[in-house]
Scaffold this motif. Structure first.
Motif, PDB file in Angstrom:
ATOM      1  N   UNK A  27       2.850  22.595  -5.279  1.00 29.97           N
ATOM      2  CA  UNK A  27       1.664  22.600  -4.416  1.00 29.97           C
ATOM      3  C   UNK A  27       1.704  21.409  -3.462  1.00 29.97           C
ATOM      4  N   UNK A  28       1.137  21.592  -2.272  1.00 31.72           N
ATOM      5  CA  UNK A  28       1.139  20.516  -1.285  1.00 31.72           C
ATOM      6  C   UNK A  28       0.476  19.252  -1.805  1.00 31.72           C
ATOM      7  N   UNK A  29      -0.471  19.429  -2.705  1.00 35.02           N
ATOM      8  CA  UNK A  29      -1.204  18.278  -3.243  1.00 35.02           C
ATOM      9  C   UNK A  29      -0.403  17.505  -4.292  1.00 35.02           C
ATOM     10  N   UNK A  30       0.705  18.054  -4.729  1.00 29.66           N
ATOM     11  CA  UNK A  30       1.509  17.423  -5.777  1.00 29.66           C
ATOM     12  C   UNK A  30       2.313  16.264  -5.192  1.00 29.66           C
ATOM     13  N   UNK A  31       2.193  15.094  -5.786  1.00 29.80           N
ATOM     14  CA  UNK A  31       2.894  13.905  -5.296  1.00 29.80           C
ATOM     15  C   UNK A  31       4.403  14.109  -5.388  1.00 29.80           C
ATOM     16  N   UNK A  32       5.150  13.736  -4.337  1.00 30.27           N
ATOM     17  CA  UNK A  32       6.592  13.969  -4.345  1.00 30.27           C
ATOM     18  C   UNK A  32       7.365  12.818  -4.979  1.00 30.27           C
ATOM     19  N   UNK A  33       8.585  13.114  -5.361  1.00 33.45           N
ATOM     20  CA  UNK A  33       9.577  12.071  -5.617  1.00 33.45           C
ATOM     21  C   UNK A  33      10.205  11.744  -4.268  1.00 33.45           C
ATOM     22  N   UNK A  34      10.289  10.468  -3.934  1.00 28.44           N
ATOM     23  CA  UNK A  34      10.876  10.049  -2.660  1.00 28.44           C
ATOM     24  C   UNK A  34      12.228   9.400  -2.921  1.00 28.44           C
ATOM     25  N   UNK A  35      13.268   9.944  -2.275  1.00 28.46           N
ATOM     26  CA  UNK A  35      14.614   9.379  -2.333  1.00 28.46           C
ATOM     27  C   UNK A  35      14.914   8.691  -1.011  1.00 28.46           C
ATOM     28  N   UNK A  36      15.409   7.481  -1.069  1.00 28.67           N
ATOM     29  CA  UNK A  36      15.759   6.725   0.126  1.00 28.67           C
ATOM     30  C   UNK A  36      17.250   6.412   0.067  1.00 28.67           C
ATOM     31  N   UNK A  37      18.000   6.838   1.084  1.00 29.59           N
ATOM     32  CA  UNK A  37      19.445   6.634   1.081  1.00 29.59           C
ATOM     33  C   UNK A  37      19.894   5.727   2.206  1.00 29.59           C
ATOM     34  N   UNK A  38      20.621   4.681   1.857  1.00 35.17           N
ATOM     35  CA  UNK A  38      21.163   3.750   2.860  1.00 35.17           C
ATOM     36  C   UNK A  38      22.198   4.462   3.718  1.00 35.17           C
ATOM     37  N   UNK A  39      22.022   4.395   5.040  1.00 34.24           N
ATOM     38  CA  UNK A  39      22.889   5.132   5.946  1.00 34.24           C
ATOM     39  C   UNK A  39      23.585   4.273   6.983  1.00 34.24           C
ATOM     40  N   UNK A  40      24.267   3.215   6.553  1.00 34.54           N
ATOM     41  CA  UNK A  40      25.069   2.420   7.485  1.00 34.54           C
ATOM     42  C   UNK A  40      26.385   3.170   7.712  1.00 34.54           C
ATOM     43  N   UNK A  41      26.501   3.812   8.870  1.00 33.65           N
ATOM     44  CA  UNK A  41      27.655   4.685   9.093  1.00 33.65           C
ATOM     45  C   UNK A  41      28.940   3.908   9.322  1.00 33.65           C
ATOM     46  N   UNK A  42      28.836   2.650   9.727  1.00 37.08           N
ATOM     47  CA  UNK A  42      29.973   1.730   9.650  1.00 37.08           C
ATOM     48  C   UNK A  42      29.437   0.313   9.603  1.00 37.08           C
ATOM     49  N   UNK A  43      30.045  -0.496   8.725  1.00 38.24           N
ATOM     50  CA  UNK A  43      29.561  -1.855   8.500  1.00 38.24           C
ATOM     51  C   UNK A  43      30.669  -2.874   8.752  1.00 38.24           C
ATOM     52  N   UNK A  44      30.588  -3.514   9.910  1.00 37.78           N
ATOM     53  CA  UNK A  44      31.534  -4.595  10.202  1.00 37.78           C
ATOM     54  C   UNK A  44      31.108  -5.913   9.554  1.00 37.78           C
ATOM     55  N   UNK A  45      29.869  -5.954   9.089  1.00 42.57           N
ATOM     56  CA  UNK A  45      29.279  -7.203   8.636  1.00 42.57           C
ATOM     57  C   UNK A  45      28.452  -7.865   9.725  1.00 42.57           C
TER      58      UNK A  45
END
Length: 503
Positions: A243-261
């Motif tokens: 149901x829309x009223x049901x609290x969701x589980x929230x997933x957060x994913x780090x998206x550094x597509x390239x990391x030179x530092x």
């Protein structure tokens, strides 16, 4: 690749048209008698009795054109007690033994294997047959097209089989995107992949660009992205199964597509592997692909802040102070600690959904690799029950994690003379202090952080993404759907109870 589950006897399996057949043989398999005209059982039992195959899990014996058996190639493989882990090891060994053949159609006979073992077998077949071809001009794509899994009772393991197929699909999507080079997996391209998922049943997607992110006040996220010519993207995926009223589980994913530092430039050796720094984002995409197949009764939100970390003239500098979406200021002491900067704004944004649980997934620290290696992901949580549920999900999914501490004393090193906090706290307990930094942005919500730096990819001869922790996340979400269903179940009335009448 197409998987099919069938109820099969060994006699029936021997009559199927296929290029190869894998026969899983547990320690208890020889206790049953072979029926008349059952060449597979007679062959396997004879091989075991004559010690042509060792008893160790994964020991494999190959045969060619066995009389009375349709498949041209046969692989008998020992599975020990038949646990999920043993089955995975055995199937992997058998698939590698058959790797030299052009196997388009495979029969895998699991007999009376338990449900979890059947799921593990499906995932092992998918994992070992995966081929990366996206940026190769003459690569050989996956040959295997059809896999028939034969069991003693298909109905009894149907649910686990379907879950195994969904996990395999999600893992493969995660591997594919994490394996792609940075110029073939830009933030814009990740957003396009999310939009494709948004077309699936129960899914929706919204993609925010630099202007929308600036309006939200995500100063930490923008600071990381400002050194790159590639525009950032903030992806919001939603799956509605309740149901829309049901609290969701929230997933957060780090998206550094390239990391030179960034300005705190990384050393050159193995810097190419920093294309894998969006493994958290890839795992969220893979998890949503699996959700679309299984449709659990649960609401899930996926947030992916994605950008590059580059060192040009506009890049954030060590010592700069930025203001996060939460209003808290951060002294950027090391620009290579950028993942926590994009995650902190996403965690603040996540609170608008009033989540039942908030879980971030990130290739965050080399310190976690030193602590746990490539076997278990690091697990940090501010609630014991959430930590326990994730740990149990990892064990069940054969995608394990290990809980790490979050004592308040670890946050002392984050104190700054010039901002509310620094983004690093020295070399000691680096994985823990990174988690303590993120904890400052989750409010009172149940929160967990998975540091997957050690498990998201492999180097060396086996270089490539693993797709972890898609199996763990999906198992947790399916279990959470079950827990939600129990919470919503009406409480039965006491037997013989009479209604109370008002006077």
């Amino acid at each position: 690749m197409d998987f099919e589950l069938k109820t099969l006897t060994l006699h029936q399996a021997a009559g199927l048209a296929a290029d190869a057949l894998i026969l899983l043989w547990s320690d208890r398999a020889g206790q049953t008698s072979a029926g008349p005209g059952d060449p597979l059982t007679l062959w396997a039992r004879g091989a075991v009795a004559d010690k042509d195959i060792e008893s160790a899990v994964g020991s494999c014996l190959l045969a060619h054109r066995l009389p009375g058996v349709q498949p041209r190639r046969l692989a008998l493989v020992r599975t020990g007690e038949g646990s999920g882990a043993s089955i995975r090891k055995a199937v992997t060994a058998a698939m590698k033994a058959l790797a030299g053949d052009a196997v388009k159609r495979l029969v895998l006979v699991a007999g009376d294997a338990e449900a979890a073992a059947v799921s593990a077998a499906v995932q092992a077949v998918a994992e070992t047959s995966y081929r990366y071809v996206a940026t190769k001009s003459q690569a050989k794509p996956r040959v295997l097209q059809k896999v028939v899994v034969g069991v003693a009772d298909a109905a009894a393991v149907r649910q686990a089989f379907d879950q195994g197929v969904a996990v395999a699909h999600g893992v493969e999507l995660a591997r594919e995107w994490a394996n792609r080079p940075g110029n073939h997996a830009t933030p814009t391209m990740l957003a396009q992949a999310a939009r494709q998922l948004g077309k699936l049943p129960g899914m929706s997607v919204e993609v925010l660009g630099p202007k929308e992110v600036a309006k939200l006040g995500m100063g930490a996220f923008m600071a990381v992205a400002q050194g790159s010519s590639e525009p950032l993207r903030f992806i919001v995926l939603k799956y509605q199964g309740a149901a829309k009223s049901s609290a969701p589980v929230v997933l957060v994913g780090k998206g550094i597509t390239f990391d030179t530092g960034g300005i705190s430039l990384k050393p050159a050796p193995e810097m190419d592997e920093m294309k894998f720094d969006m493994g958290g984002a890839a795992s969220v995409l893979g998890t949503f692909a699996a959700l679309a197949k299984l449709r659990p009764a649960l609401n899930v939100v996926g947030l992916i802040p994605t950008c590059e970390n580059m060192p040009d003239g506009r890049a954030v500098k060590p010592g700069d102070v930025v203001t996060s979406m939460s209003g808290q200021t951060i002294e950027v002491l090391n620009t290579d600690a950028e993942g926590r900067l994009i995650l902190c704004d996403a965690l603040t944004y996540a609170q608008r959904f009033k989540p039942r649980a908030l879980i971030d997934v990130a290739t965050l620290t080399g310190a976690c690799v030193i602590a746990l290696g490539g076997v278990r992901a690091g697990l940090f949580a501010n609630r014991d029950d959430l930590a326990q549920h994730l740990f149990e999900a990892g064990e069940a999914a054969l995608d394990p994690c290990w809980r790490m501490p979050l004592d308040d004393e670890y946050a002392e090193g984050l104190k700054s003379h010039f901002a509310d906090m620094g983004n690093v706290a020295g070399r000691q307990a680096g994985a823990v202090t990174a988690a303590k930094f993120l904890e400052k942005f989750v409010g009172d919500h149940a929160w967990a952080h998975l540091d997957i730096a050690g498990v998201a990819w492999k180097g060396g001869a086996s270089k490539g993404a693993t797709g972890r922790p898609v199996p763990l996340l999906l198992r947790y979400l399916l279990d959470e759907a079950d827990r939600l269903a129990l919470q919503l179940r009406p409480t039965p009335k006491a037997v013989g109870a009479k209604p109370v009448r008002k006077r």
